[in-house]
Scaffold this motif. Structure first.
Motif, PDB file in Angstrom:
ATOM      1  N   THR A 358       0.870  -1.192  -0.016  1.00  0.00           N
ATOM      2  CA  THR A 358      -0.053  -0.003  -0.061  1.00  0.00           C
ATOM      3  C   THR A 358       0.799   1.135   0.008  1.00  0.00           C
ATOM      4  N   SER A 359       0.251   2.436  -0.405  1.00  0.00           N
ATOM      5  CA  SER A 359       1.084   3.615  -0.393  1.00  0.00           C
ATOM      6  C   SER A 359       0.286   4.722  -0.184  1.00  0.00           C
ATOM      7  N   ASP A 360       0.658   5.872  -0.385  1.00  0.00           N
ATOM      8  CA  ASP A 360      -0.248   7.254   0.073  1.00  0.00           C
ATOM      9  C   ASP A 360      -1.144   7.447  -1.198  1.00  0.00           C
ATOM     10  N   ALA A 361      -0.658   6.963  -2.333  1.00  0.00           N
ATOM     11  CA  ALA A 361      -1.886   7.182  -3.549  1.00  0.00           C
ATOM     12  C   ALA A 361      -1.526   6.140  -4.646  1.00  0.00           C
ATOM     13  N   VAL A 362      -2.216   6.015  -5.499  1.00  0.00           N
ATOM     14  CA  VAL A 362      -2.001   5.422  -6.863  1.00  0.00           C
ATOM     15  C   VAL A 362      -2.299   6.340  -8.045  1.00  0.00           C
ATOM     16  N   TYR A 363      -1.458   6.415  -9.022  1.00  0.00           N
ATOM     17  CA  TYR A 363      -1.706   7.365  -9.950  1.00  0.00           C
ATOM     18  C   TYR A 363      -1.897   6.671 -11.314  1.00  0.00           C
ATOM     19  N   ILE A 364      -2.745   7.064 -11.920  1.00  0.00           N
ATOM     20  CA  ILE A 364      -3.532   6.535 -13.117  1.00  0.00           C
ATOM     21  C   ILE A 364      -3.967   7.703 -13.993  1.00  0.00           C
ATOM     22  N   GLY A 365      -3.305   7.609 -15.298  1.00  0.00           N
ATOM     23  CA  GLY A 365      -3.500   8.618 -16.269  1.00  0.00           C
ATOM     24  C   GLY A 365      -3.271  10.090 -15.719  1.00  0.00           C
ATOM     25  N   GLY A 366      -2.330  10.390 -14.921  1.00  0.00           N
ATOM     26  CA  GLY A 366      -2.274  11.868 -14.370  1.00  0.00           C
ATOM     27  C   GLY A 366      -3.360  12.039 -13.212  1.00  0.00           C
ATOM     28  N   MET A 367      -3.910  10.988 -12.971  1.00  0.00           N
ATOM     29  CA  MET A 367      -4.603  11.338 -11.632  1.00  0.00           C
ATOM     30  C   MET A 367      -4.093  10.506 -10.537  1.00  0.00           C
ATOM     31  N   SER A 368      -4.534  11.293  -9.451  1.00  0.00           N
ATOM     32  CA  SER A 368      -4.255  10.584  -8.070  1.00  0.00           C
ATOM     33  C   SER A 368      -5.287  10.138  -7.335  1.00  0.00           C
ATOM     34  N   PHE A 369      -5.217   8.753  -6.816  1.00  0.00           N
ATOM     35  CA  PHE A 369      -6.218   8.061  -6.152  1.00  0.00           C
ATOM     36  C   PHE A 369      -5.735   7.595  -4.755  1.00  0.00           C
ATOM     37  N   ASN A 370      -5.987   8.508  -3.827  1.00  0.00           N
ATOM     38  CA  ASN A 370      -5.372   8.603  -2.698  1.00  0.00           C
ATOM     39  C   ASN A 370      -5.771   7.639  -1.361  1.00  0.00           C
ATOM     40  N   GLU A 371      -4.919   7.402  -0.651  1.00  0.00           N
ATOM     41  CA  GLU A 371      -5.158   6.461   0.665  1.00  0.00           C
ATOM     42  C   GLU A 371      -5.571   7.439   1.634  1.00  0.00           C
ATOM     43  N   HIS A 372      -5.930   6.558   2.702  1.00  0.00           N
ATOM     44  CA  HIS A 372      -6.785   7.452   3.975  1.00  0.00           C
ATOM     45  C   HIS A 372      -5.327   8.226   4.660  1.00  0.00           C
ATOM     46  N   SER A 373      -4.186   7.612   4.424  1.00  0.00           N
ATOM     47  CA  SER A 373      -2.949   8.222   5.257  1.00  0.00           C
ATOM     48  C   SER A 373      -2.087   8.063   4.440  1.00  0.00           C
ATOM     49  N   GLY A 374      -0.509   7.983   4.825  1.00  0.00           N
ATOM     50  CA  GLY A 374       0.256   7.612   4.051  1.00  0.00           C
ATOM     51  C   GLY A 374       0.692   6.433   3.579  1.00  0.00           C
ATOM     52  N   GLY A 375      -0.265   5.398   3.840  1.00  0.00           N
ATOM     53  CA  GLY A 375      -0.041   4.012   3.424  1.00  0.00           C
ATOM     54  C   GLY A 375       0.268   3.071   4.630  1.00  0.00           C
ATOM     55  N   TYR A 376      -0.143   1.685   4.462  1.00  0.00           N
ATOM     56  CA  TYR A 376      -0.033   0.992   5.571  1.00  0.00           C
ATOM     57  C   TYR A 376       1.216  -0.164   5.351  1.00  0.00           C
ATOM     58  N   GLY A 377       2.031   0.270   4.135  1.00  0.00           N
ATOM     59  CA  GLY A 377       2.961  -0.542   3.864  1.00  0.00           C
ATOM     60  C   GLY A 377       2.468  -2.143   3.173  1.00  0.00           C
ATOM     61  N   PRO A 378       3.163  -3.348   3.354  1.00  0.00           N
ATOM     62  CA  PRO A 378       2.694  -4.258   2.762  1.00  0.00           C
ATOM     63  C   PRO A 378       1.844  -5.037   3.602  1.00  0.00           C
ATOM     64  N   ILE A 379       0.466  -5.159   3.297  1.00  0.00           N
ATOM     65  CA  ILE A 379      -0.496  -5.860   4.307  1.00  0.00           C
ATOM     66  C   ILE A 379      -1.319  -6.878   3.448  1.00  0.00           C
ATOM     67  N   GLY A 380      -2.032  -7.698   4.124  1.00  0.00           N
ATOM     68  CA  GLY A 380      -2.781  -8.849   3.564  1.00  0.00           C
ATOM     69  C   GLY A 380      -4.456  -8.286   3.803  1.00  0.00           C
ATOM     70  N   ALA A 386      -9.457  -4.122   7.940  1.00  0.00           N
ATOM     71  CA  ALA A 386      -9.634  -3.794   9.422  1.00  0.00           C
ATOM     72  C   ALA A 386      -9.334  -2.183   9.182  1.00  0.00           C
ATOM     73  N   TYR A 387      -8.411  -1.579   8.430  1.00  0.00           N
ATOM     74  CA  TYR A 387      -8.230  -0.343   8.375  1.00  0.00           C
ATOM     75  C   TYR A 387      -8.679   0.423   7.152  1.00  0.00           C
ATOM     76  N   SER A 388      -9.558  -0.427   6.357  1.00  0.00           N
ATOM     77  CA  SER A 388      -9.986   0.090   5.357  1.00  0.00           C
ATOM     78  C   SER A 388      -8.888   0.694   4.324  1.00  0.00           C
ATOM     79  N   SER A 389      -8.095  -0.260   3.932  1.00  0.00           N
ATOM     80  CA  SER A 389      -7.075   0.556   2.992  1.00  0.00           C
ATOM     81  C   SER A 389      -7.443   0.767   1.397  1.00  0.00           C
ATOM     82  N   ASN A 390      -7.427   1.724   0.930  1.00  0.00           N
ATOM     83  CA  ASN A 390      -7.970   2.358  -0.464  1.00  0.00           C
ATOM     84  C   ASN A 390      -6.731   1.643  -1.319  1.00  0.00           C
ATOM     85  N   THR A 391      -5.716   2.067  -1.249  1.00  0.00           N
ATOM     86  CA  THR A 391      -4.554   1.647  -2.186  1.00  0.00           C
ATOM     87  C   THR A 391      -4.723   0.199  -2.311  1.00  0.00           C
ATOM     88  N   PHE A 392      -4.847  -0.743  -1.295  1.00  0.00           N
ATOM     89  CA  PHE A 392      -4.762  -2.229  -1.323  1.00  0.00           C
ATOM     90  C   PHE A 392      -5.780  -2.678  -2.420  1.00  0.00           C
TER      91      PHE A 392
END
Length: 596
Positions: A358-380, A386-392
């Motif tokens: 996970t990360s702070d955002a995912v970039y697609i076609g010049g657009m930023s799709f953000n995480e809630h925070s700075g990311g949670y690192g590698p998670i399952g 549990a933390y509702s990670s968007n970038t996952f």
């Protein structure tokens, strides 16, 4: 005295003897003519009156005499009861006292007198009474309903003085009654007076019959209505019944038992309060709908009598109170991540133990799709839920594609697949979007950005609270799609039985564990305060343009052996953990407190 009598008699005789024979004859003839003329006049008057009654007014008087002698009285059937799963009534019947008119029993002049006498008794202007009479005479109605639910004293008075009010009938009859008012009103429905079109299309319908308009009252109207009877009664000149000429007994309607739990329904409605939204509670193993709460609601008791069109419009303009929000489509937000998790593992592209960066955002076609925070690192999956990670879930969506997400949404019961089995009339307005939907709605092609927003329940996705509860039930029961239904007799139908989704036990278990972690240590840990057994859940925040976000929460409980699934939405309630989750907590508190 004898001489006096003789003397005067002699004078009379002498006077008569002085008259000539012709004079005496003339006098006799004159008297005879007078007698004939008098007799002829009397007879003429009688004949004239008879002619008037028989020839001029004959048709009217014959009809009036017949109407006065025999009256057809429609006898409404008792409408069937609507009960909750424990036999408690949502809809029943009660006695009411009504006033009817028989317009043909009097002429206009007489009705004016009767209306003036009746007006202060029933608190209705005399001209309104006369209007009813006129309308009935024009339409050909023999019998017209004048007033509903008069007091017992008024009813008794009119019965005791029936001879003073010809053509007025005080009648005791059954009417629909909803003892809990607004409770479950969207499910139970309401009644409306039959229309002219419905009378023409349904020969068994009677004038002024009340029929179901929405909810169970509509979907099961035929069983609930029963069959009306009729009494042909004979009445005397004083308007009193003197005998029954012919009688056909009414047939009561059938009792309908629902899967709803009345007390749990009330608990859910109380938890939601006066906030626009909905609460659904399902039995995770059978799909029985235990609660279907929506606010605003309406009181079906106001429809048990005909109402003016202005009153009808006023009721329908009040805060969309007739919208059943439990079957209304909403962007599901992060609650949809349960579906995306199932699609990821069901596609076989990911395993229960897969780890994603996970990360702070995912970039697609010049657009930023953000995480809630700075990311949670590698998670399952467990931590991602549990933390509702968007970038996952963005990366899950990019890997499996929108078609795979849609496929598993349908497998979990979304997309309107089971809506016709619910047991009440429903217009589905949810959406599991396809590329064709995007073209039709926006006249645009599908982009990768549409897929990543779909993966987190945003974009074009619309799901109903009922569907979300069903999807959670499928996870809670080990991977079987349930068919939500409201009628108790449906539970054992073959088409209602749960069917396997195709998820493997280990795949289902990792999603369940992730939802339990949501409550144990994640975004809904405020429910883990010891007041209820541990449950599983998923928060959701449905973002809206120009408005505060909708608050959503889905859950199952208890965690170790799930029995119920819950879905809650609070419109414009903000974060799911702040508005919707506390509502679910109150429902759990009632359920666990009353079901050991």
């Amino acid at each position: 005295m004898v001489r006096e009598f003789s003397y005067f008699s002699g004078i009379q005789i002498k006077e008569n003897n002085n008259l000539s024979y012709k004079e005496r004859q003339a006098r006799l003839i004159y008297r005879a003519v007078i007698m004939i003329l008098l007799s002829t006049t009397v007879i003429g008057i009688q004949v004239s009156r008879l002619a008037q009654l028989q020839l001029i007014q004959g048709k009217h008087n014959r009809a009036r005499a017949e109407n006065n002698r025999i009256r057809p009285i429609p006898v409404p059937s008792n409408r069937g009861l609507i009960l909750d799963r424990n036999g408690k009534p949502f809809a029943s019947n009660r006695l009411q006292h009504s006033i009817y008119l028989w317009p043909r029993e009097q002429v206009r002049e007489q009705w004016e007198i009767t209306a003036a006498k009746l007006s202060p008794i029933i608190n209705m202007p005399a001209h309104k009474i006369l209007e009813k009479v006129e309308e009935a005479l024009i339409s050909g109605e023999r019998n017209v309903h004048l007033s509903y639910q008069v007091s017992r004293n008024t009813f008794t008075l009119l019965q005791e003085k029936a001879e003073e009010f010809p053509g007025v009938e005080a009648r005791a009859e059954s009417t629909r009654y909803y003892p809990h008012g607004e409770t479950a009103s969207h499910v139970i429905g309401y009644l409306g007076e039959v229309t002219s079109a419905e009378l023409g299309a349904n020969p068994e319908y009677q004038l002024r019959m009340m029929v179901g308009r929405i909810g169970v009252e509509a979907s099961r109207n035929e069983q609930l209505a029963g069959k009306w009877g009729q009494r042909m009664i004979e009445v005397n000149a004083e308007n009193r019944e003197i005998g029954i000429f012919k009688e056909e007994e009414p047939q009561s309607g059938e009792t309908i038992k629902l899967t709803l739990d009345l007390n749990l329904q009330k608990a859910a409605e109380n938890a939601l309060g006066s906030r626009k939204g909905a609460v659904v509670v399902l039995d995770v193993n059978t799909g029985e709908v235990l609660t279907m709460a929506s606010y605003p609601r309406f009181n079906p008791n106001v429809f048990t009598k005909p109402m003016a069109e202005s009153e009808w419009r006023s009721l329908h303009s009040q805060e969309q109170s007739f919208v059943n929000r439990t079957i209304q489509g909403y962007p599901p937000g992060s609650t949809f991540k349960v579906v995306t998790s199932a699609a990821a593992m069901g596609s076989q592209k990911f395993a229960p133990g897969s780890i994603i960066q996970t990360s702070d955002a995912v970039y697609i076609g010049g657009m930023s799709f953000n995480e809630h925070s700075g990311g949670y690192g590698p998670i399952g999956f467990r931590a991602a839920l549990a933390y509702s990670s968007n970038t996952f879930f963005y990366r899950i969506g990019m890997a499996i594609g929108n078609k795979e997400i849609a496929k598993w949404a349908y497998k979990l019961g979304l997309g309107g697949k089971n809506i016709n089995l619910l047991g009440i009339p429903v217009t589905y307005n949810g959406l599991i979007p396809t590329e064709e939907d995007k073209r039709q709605i926006y006249n645009d092609r599908w982009y990768l950005g549409d897929t990543v927003t779909m993966a987190i329940g945003q974009g074009l996705v619309l799901a109903t609270p009922l569907e979300l509860a069903g999807a959670v039930a499928a996870i809670a029961n080990g991977g079987k799609q349930v068919k939500p239904h409201l009628l108790a007799d449906q539970t054992n139908y073959p088409e209602i039985q749960p069917i396997p989704t195709g998820l493997k036990p280990e795949e289902v278990n990792i999603i369940k564990e992730g939802m339990i972690d949501v409550v144990y240590r994640g975004t809904a840990k405020n429910l883990n305060d010891g007041s209820i057994p541990l449950t599983g859940g998923k928060t959701g925040t449905s973002e809206l343009i120009g408005q505060r976000s909708h608050s959503l929460y889905v859950a199952f409980g208890p965690a170790n052996k799930p029995e119920i699934a819950i879905a809650v939405i609070v419109e414009n309630g903000g974060y799911g953990s702040r508005s919707a989750a506390p509502v679910a907590k109150q429902v759990f508190q009632y359920y666990f407190g009353n079901n050991n």
